[in-house]
Design an enzyme around this catalytic site. Structure first.
Site, mmCIF file in Angstrom:
data_model
loop_
_atom_site.group_PDB
_atom_site.id
_atom_site.type_symbol
_atom_site.label_atom_id
_atom_site.label_comp_id
_atom_site.label_asym_id
_atom_site.label_seq_id
_atom_site.Cartn_x
_atom_site.Cartn_y
_atom_site.Cartn_z
ATOM 1 N N ASP A 10 0.560 -1.190 -0.179
ATOM 2 C CA ASP A 10 0.094 0.143 -0.212
ATOM 3 C C ASP A 10 0.864 1.044 0.374
ATOM 4 O O ASP A 10 0.930 1.712 0.577
ATOM 5 C CB ASP A 10 -1.167 -0.055 1.136
ATOM 6 C CG ASP A 10 -0.075 -0.206 2.753
ATOM 7 O OD1 ASP A 10 1.296 -0.470 2.377
ATOM 8 O OD2 ASP A 10 -0.985 0.731 3.850
ATOM 9 N N ASP A 241 8.084 -1.837 7.288
ATOM 10 C CA ASP A 241 7.975 -2.568 5.991
ATOM 11 C C ASP A 241 9.471 -3.001 5.590
ATOM 12 O O ASP A 241 9.342 -3.809 5.201
ATOM 13 C CB ASP A 241 7.567 -1.271 4.375
ATOM 14 C CG ASP A 241 5.821 -1.303 5.044
ATOM 15 O OD1 ASP A 241 5.942 -2.914 6.086
ATOM 16 O OD2 ASP A 241 5.400 -0.359 4.884
HETATM 17 C C1 BDR Z 1 2.710 -0.164 8.905
HETATM 18 O O1 BDR Z 1 1.025 0.465 8.351
HETATM 19 C C2 BDR Z 1 1.622 1.517 7.293
HETATM 20 O O2 BDR Z 1 1.348 2.515 7.516
HETATM 21 C C3 BDR Z 1 3.188 1.058 7.066
HETATM 22 O O3 BDR Z 1 3.517 1.234 6.026
HETATM 23 C C4 BDR Z 1 3.043 -0.644 7.875
HETATM 24 O O4 BDR Z 1 3.585 -1.473 6.723
HETATM 25 C C5 BDR Z 1 2.612 0.205 10.347
HETATM 26 O O5 BDR Z 1 2.144 -0.330 11.018
HETATM 27 CA CA CA Z 2 2.565 -0.414 3.975
#
Ligand code: BDR
Ligand code: CA
Length: 312
Positions: A10, A241
């Protein structure tokens, strides 16, 4: 031979760094990128993925996927990563075209082409993966492993008191995945909080590498840095990530893992999206996931540095 890897994202600021790590790594062949709504609406996430791919001089196909969770409305994380997901720096995040193939079709085709070898890394809500499993329940037979950035092994959440954002956005999709037989491995937000916080002097050092990727990778963390300061109370910005991606590429990034039974809460509003990890074996249920419980920060930072130092 580089290992075939499929990435579901995402795409926002930390996803972009994870993409850079994979796209610049010599041992990895990124065979497809699928995009899902989460941090930002789908179209924005697609543009962010394409921008990052182009910056890496990669031509891998980027596939748009699900515009929302499988059973509830989308709630984004734009208060965390910025309206555009990339720190609201004014980057040119429009006008690039994704592949004409839907994310679910692309994942199923990649699993056919690399049956038994394909590694899947998910960096966002699991909506695309759940849809793929609904279409083809035999998909797990063709996926070697699936590394999920999501959940929290210490049950300290970043979206509600006990849930991590990716699991919270689409808990019904998590349920589909956990009941599918996929060989899942969780790298949770606890691992990010403990091992992937980049403090200001480290951020300056990384940016000082002087490459376009280093400047981009640090600058786009602008909004998330503010969020970490005011909300999650971290000493810098964290990179969930990227540390998940580093573990996927090099499992030695984990210094401790456990095999646990994991189930997700889908009905309670209080604990929505909590991945309940049965650490003491209360349920008597068989383990269905590997959970990373400790990591090697120095090894992660080294991988991050060498990715950002690359000039594609
Ligand atoms: C995750 O949620 C998103 O905000 C970040 O991209 C990461 O995948 C962290 O909780
Ligand atoms: Ca993410």
């Amino acid at each position: 031979m580089p290992r075939p890897l499929f990435i579901d994202t995402d795409t926002a600021s930390d996803d972009a760094v994870a993409l850079i790590i994979a796209l610049t790594h010599p041992d990895i062949d990124v065979v497809g990128i699928s995009v899902v709504a989460g941090n930002v609406p789908l179209d924005m996430a697609v543009q962010n993925a394409l921008y990052t791919r182009d910056l890496c001089a990669s031509t891998v196909a980027v596939h748009a996927g699900e515009a929302g969770p499988i059973a509830r409305p989308l709630e984004t994380g734009q208060h965390v990563h910025g309206h555009d997901g990339m720190g609201d720096l004014g980057l040119e995040l429009t006008g690039r075209a994704p592949s004409g193939t839907h994310a679910v079709d692309a994942l199923l085709a990649a699993a056919d082409a690399h049956a038994g070898q394909l590694e899947l890394v998910t960096l966002g809500p699991l909506s695309n993966i759940a849809r793929a499993l609904q279409r083809d329940p035999a998909l797990p037979d063709r996926i070697a492993r699936m590394v999920i950035m999501g959940a929290v092994a210490d049950h300290i959440g970043n979206q509600n008191p006990v849930a991590e954002f990716n699991m919270w956005v689409d808990p019904e999709a998590v349920d589909v995945v956990l009941n599918s037989g996929l060989a899942v491995e969780f790298v949770g937000w606890d691992i990010s909080r403990h091992y992937a916080v980049i403090e200001p002097d480290e951020a300056a050092e990384l940016r000082g590498l002087g490459t376009a990727l280093a400047e981009f990778g640090v600058d786009i963390q602008r909004c998330v840095s503010e969020f970490c300061h005011t909300e999650t109370k971290l000493a810098g910005f964290d990179l969930p990530d990227p540390i998940a991606m580093c573990y996927a590429i090099d499992p030695a990034v984990a210094t401790e893992t456990r095999r646990l039974n994991c189930r997700v809460e889908t009905t309670s509003e209080l604990t929505r999206g909590m991945v309940v990890m049965d650490q003491l074996g209360f349920t008597g249920l068989e383990p269905n996931a590997v959970v990373v419980t400790a990591a090697d920060r120095a090894r992660f930072l080294e991988m991050l540095r060498s990715a950002l130092a690359t000039t594609p």
